[in-house]
Design a protein around this motif. Structure first.
Motif, mmCIF file in Angstrom:
data_model
loop_
_atom_site.group_PDB
_atom_site.id
_atom_site.type_symbol
_atom_site.label_atom_id
_atom_site.label_comp_id
_atom_site.label_asym_id
_atom_site.label_seq_id
_atom_site.Cartn_x
_atom_site.Cartn_y
_atom_site.Cartn_z
ATOM 1 N N HIS A 100 15.577 7.528 -12.192
ATOM 2 C CA HIS A 100 16.593 7.212 -11.193
ATOM 3 C C HIS A 100 16.212 5.939 -10.431
ATOM 4 N N THR A 101 14.952 5.848 -10.038
ATOM 5 C CA THR A 101 14.504 4.682 -9.278
ATOM 6 C C THR A 101 14.552 3.425 -10.129
ATOM 7 N N LEU A 102 14.146 3.533 -11.383
ATOM 8 C CA LEU A 102 14.211 2.373 -12.279
ATOM 9 C C LEU A 102 15.651 1.902 -12.476
ATOM 10 N N SER A 103 16.583 2.844 -12.499
ATOM 11 C CA SER A 103 17.990 2.436 -12.645
ATOM 12 C C SER A 103 18.457 1.661 -11.425
ATOM 13 N N LYS A 104 17.940 2.008 -10.256
ATOM 14 C CA LYS A 104 18.308 1.300 -9.031
ATOM 15 C C LYS A 104 17.636 -0.073 -8.956
ATOM 16 N N VAL B 277 15.895 13.408 0.761
ATOM 17 C CA VAL B 277 14.611 12.736 0.939
ATOM 18 C C VAL B 277 14.272 11.937 -0.322
ATOM 19 N N ARG B 278 14.534 12.507 -1.490
ATOM 20 C CA ARG B 278 14.279 11.772 -2.734
ATOM 21 C C ARG B 278 15.092 10.478 -2.780
ATOM 22 N N GLU B 279 16.333 10.548 -2.324
ATOM 23 C CA GLU B 279 17.156 9.337 -2.300
ATOM 24 C C GLU B 279 16.566 8.284 -1.367
ATOM 25 N N MET B 280 16.023 8.726 -0.236
ATOM 26 C CA MET B 280 15.423 7.777 0.701
ATOM 27 C C MET B 280 14.121 7.216 0.135
ATOM 28 N N LEU B 281 13.377 8.033 -0.565
ATOM 29 C CA LEU B 281 12.167 7.544 -1.217
ATOM 30 C C LEU B 281 12.500 6.467 -2.251
ATOM 31 N N THR B 282 13.556 6.727 -3.032
ATOM 32 C CA THR B 282 13.987 5.728 -4.010
ATOM 33 C C THR B 282 14.408 4.437 -3.315
ATOM 34 N N TRP B 283 15.173 4.574 -2.240
ATOM 35 C CA TRP B 283 15.588 3.380 -1.492
ATOM 36 C C TRP B 283 14.368 2.610 -0.989
ATOM 37 N N ALA B 284 13.398 3.336 -0.460
ATOM 38 C CA ALA B 284 12.189 2.681 0.044
ATOM 39 C C ALA B 284 11.476 1.928 -1.074
ATOM 40 N N LEU B 285 11.425 2.505 -2.263
ATOM 41 C CA LEU B 285 10.778 1.824 -3.384
ATOM 42 C C LEU B 285 11.550 0.571 -3.793
ATOM 43 N N PRO C 211 9.452 -5.467 -7.224
ATOM 44 C CA PRO C 211 9.430 -4.793 -8.526
ATOM 45 C C PRO C 211 8.131 -5.007 -9.293
ATOM 46 N N ALA C 212 7.463 -6.118 -9.047
ATOM 47 C CA ALA C 212 6.192 -6.365 -9.731
ATOM 48 C C ALA C 212 5.157 -5.316 -9.375
ATOM 49 N N ALA C 213 5.315 -4.687 -8.212
ATOM 50 C CA ALA C 213 4.409 -3.620 -7.794
ATOM 51 C C ALA C 213 4.948 -2.242 -8.154
ATOM 52 N N THR C 214 6.274 -2.060 -8.029
ATOM 53 C CA THR C 214 6.842 -0.721 -8.220
ATOM 54 C C THR C 214 7.013 -0.341 -9.687
ATOM 55 N N VAL C 215 7.511 -1.272 -10.503
ATOM 56 C CA VAL C 215 7.823 -0.922 -11.895
ATOM 57 C C VAL C 215 6.580 -0.471 -12.666
ATOM 58 N N PRO C 216 5.459 -1.194 -12.611
ATOM 59 C CA PRO C 216 4.273 -0.715 -13.343
ATOM 60 C C PRO C 216 3.783 0.651 -12.869
ATOM 61 N N ARG C 217 4.034 0.984 -11.610
ATOM 62 C CA ARG C 217 3.611 2.288 -11.097
ATOM 63 C C ARG C 217 4.579 3.384 -11.531
ATOM 64 N N LEU C 218 5.852 3.042 -11.707
ATOM 65 C CA LEU C 218 6.857 4.037 -12.087
ATOM 66 C C LEU C 218 6.819 4.371 -13.580
ATOM 67 N N LEU C 219 6.507 3.407 -14.416
ATOM 68 C CA LEU C 219 6.594 3.631 -15.862
ATOM 69 C C LEU C 219 5.717 4.791 -16.355
ATOM 70 N N PRO C 220 4.475 4.932 -15.867
ATOM 71 C CA PRO C 220 3.684 6.089 -16.328
ATOM 72 C C PRO C 220 4.299 7.438 -15.941
ATOM 73 N N ALA D 110 0.817 -1.214 0.000
ATOM 74 C CA ALA D 110 0.000 0.000 0.000
ATOM 75 C C ALA D 110 0.850 1.264 0.000
ATOM 76 N N ALA D 111 2.146 1.120 0.248
ATOM 77 C CA ALA D 111 3.018 2.293 0.305
ATOM 78 C C ALA D 111 3.544 2.715 -1.061
ATOM 79 N N VAL D 112 3.431 1.852 -2.052
ATOM 80 C CA VAL D 112 4.061 2.134 -3.341
ATOM 81 C C VAL D 112 3.499 3.399 -3.986
ATOM 82 N N ASP D 113 2.198 3.505 -4.091
ATOM 83 C CA ASP D 113 1.600 4.689 -4.715
ATOM 84 C C ASP D 113 1.987 5.985 -4.002
ATOM 85 N N PRO D 114 1.868 6.053 -2.645
ATOM 86 C CA PRO D 114 2.272 7.286 -1.969
ATOM 87 C C PRO D 114 3.751 7.620 -2.148
#
Length: 217
Positions: A88-92, A51-59, A64-73, A34-38
């Motif tokens: 940046h997050t996709l590269s990580k 903070v952006r770096e920590m957000l990326t780390w959290a993602l 990835p099955a949840a994060t990647v489809p949300r990041l692509l749009p 439930a945290a992925v969208d926020p």
């Protein structure tokens, strides 16, 4: 979702950057779908780099099955920060299946931060055999932007390996002296990664203006 997770998600919008940082840390420490969208939504507007770096780390702590489809749009967002942070997050995350989404439009994005993120991500995800085509696109960006942007481009090209050298040689003959200097400096850095970029550029400028013989004189 626990009450603690609910509080952490709410704190992502706090006016204090340190509170947002701790919230992202807490979410990444105990990931929940439930945290992925926020998290992705906050990446698009977060002004603080740490903070952006920590957000990326959290993602990256989530599936990835949840994060990647949300990041692509986000790569098509009108917000430059959303595009750059998603890249940046996709590269990580490093999922090779995201490669087709790193489009030419992103590599040539008018926003330097987006373009730089796209270059880094493309180099990280390019499939075997795709390096030359990617390098051909990247070399069209020689002499673009600030020192940081030019250094990012040089690093990206160097990361593609020795196959870029013929393209660097060709760009070193470009009619624009700024392009020649940037290409020459990139080749110098390829052969001597410890060389300072500023010094390499200055020497390359001399060569571009005076020619190899004049620069040695």
């Amino acid at each position: 979702m626990t009450a603690e997770m609910g509080r952490a998600l709410g704190a992502l919008g706090d006016g204090d950057a340190s509170v947002r940082l701790r919230a992202a840390l807490a979410i990444g420490t105990n990931p929940h779908a439930a945290a992925v969208d926020p998290l992705v939504a906050r990446c698009a507007v977060e002004p603080e780099f740490s903070v952006r770096e920590m957000l990326t780390w959290a993602l990256t702590r989530h599936d990835p099955a949840a994060t990647v489809p949300r990041l692509l749009p986000e790569l098509r967002s009108p917000l430059a920060r959303a595009r750059s942070q998603a890249l940046h997050t996709l590269s990580k995350i490093g999922d090779p299946r995201t490669w087709p989404s790193i489009t030419r439009d992103l590599l040539l994005d008018a926003d330097d931060e987006v373009a730089r993120a796209a270059w880094r991500t493309a180099v990280a995800l390019v499939p075997d055999g795709g390096e030359h085509a990617l390098a051909e696109v990247l070399t069209t960006q020689f002499a673009r932007g600030s020192r940081e942007t030019r250094l990012s481009l040089s690093r990206a090209l160097i990361g593609l390996g020795e196959g870029v050298l013929p393209l660097l040689h060709a760009a070193a003959l470009h009619p624009d002296p700024a392009v020649r200097a940037h290409a020459t400096a990139t080749e110098q850095l390829y052969h001597d990664p410890e060389a300072g970029f500023t010094l390499a550029v200055e020497e390359a400028k001399r060569v571009a203006v005076l020619g190899p013989d004049g620069a040695q004189g």
